[in-house]
Scaffold this motif. Structure first.
Motif, PDB file in Angstrom:
ATOM      1  N   GLY A  64       0.788  -1.234   0.000  1.00  0.00           N
ATOM      2  CA  GLY A  64       0.000   0.000   0.000  1.00  0.00           C
ATOM      3  C   GLY A  64       0.817   1.279   0.000  1.00  0.00           C
ATOM      4  N   MET A  65       2.038   1.201  -0.478  1.00  0.00           N
ATOM      5  CA  MET A  65       2.872   2.406  -0.523  1.00  0.00           C
ATOM      6  C   MET A  65       2.373   3.352  -1.610  1.00  0.00           C
ATOM      7  N   THR A  66       2.303   4.611  -1.263  1.00  0.00           N
ATOM      8  CA  THR A  66       1.916   5.610  -2.260  1.00  0.00           C
ATOM      9  C   THR A  66       3.122   5.951  -3.123  1.00  0.00           C
ATOM     10  N   LEU A  67       2.853   6.553  -4.254  1.00  0.00           N
ATOM     11  CA  LEU A  67       3.939   7.004  -5.114  1.00  0.00           C
ATOM     12  C   LEU A  67       4.780   8.055  -4.382  1.00  0.00           C
ATOM     13  N   GLN A  68       4.146   8.884  -3.579  1.00  0.00           N
ATOM     14  CA  GLN A  68       4.868   9.900  -2.808  1.00  0.00           C
ATOM     15  C   GLN A  68       5.826   9.243  -1.806  1.00  0.00           C
TER      16      GLN A  68
END
Length: 194
Positions: free
Chosen positions: A173-177
């Protein structure tokens, strides 16, 4: 046969190529990358499966042809585009801009890249990888001439392996940010002034 016949694609071959790529893109949009098969692409394009294989060799070749235009745009941006991604900015700014842009580019075509790498494990280390590696090694060499730029370029490209990138985005669930921030942390020692 004259030299022109060797350097220019025949009109019917070009037409078939466009039809195959359009059919593959349509199937990809409708059913996802996992459902893409050479037989179905041939049927959707109205050509024989042999034509698809002659043109693209295997599914990885077809997938890379689908990836190709975005790849060409990305390469043009970091080789000739405006700063900070393109020439004209300092090496630290260019390094950060390159890694951030590569993260975005990988995210946009993650399923295609994942399938291409799965179909042909060596595909990750072909022409685009070599160009990215040379570019990063050049920037690292300007930042830290004493560093092992070749090794560090590989280390900075490792997070862009499609299976790892997809795992981070979907399973963790890591965001691109968050991925971009992690890349900034990885390069902090290289880009720190003084």
């Amino acid at each position: 046969m004259n030299a022109t016949a060797h350097t220019h694609e025949r009109a019917d071959a070009a037409r078939n190529r466009r039809r195959i790529l359009a059919a593959a893109a349509r199937l990809l949009a409708e059913r996802g990358a996992a459902a893409l098969s050479m037989d179905e692409v041939a049927q959707a394009a109205g050509v024989g499966v042999g034509t698809v294989y002659r043109r693209f060799t295997d599914r990885a070749g077809l997938l890379y042809a689908l990836i190709d235009q975005r790849e060409r745009d990305f390469q043009a941006a970091f080789l000739h585009g405006p700063p900070p991604l393109g020439p004209g900015a300092g090496p630290a700014e260019r390094l950060r801009a390159f890694l951030h842009a590569l993260a975005e580019r990988t995210d946009q075509q993650a399923d295609l890249l994942l399938m291409a790498e799965a179909d042909s494990p060596a595909a990750r280390f072909e022409a685009s990888y070599d160009l990215y590696h040379r570019h990063l090694a050049m920037l690292i060499g300007r930042l830290r001439p004493e560093a092992d730029a070749a090794y560090l370029a590989d280390a900075l490209l490792a997070p862009f392996a499609a299976n790892l990138f997809v795992h981070q985005r979907r399973a963790r669930g890591m965001t691109l940010q968050r991925i971009r921030a992690g890349l900034d942390e990885l390069t902090a020692g290289l880009t720190r002034s003084g």
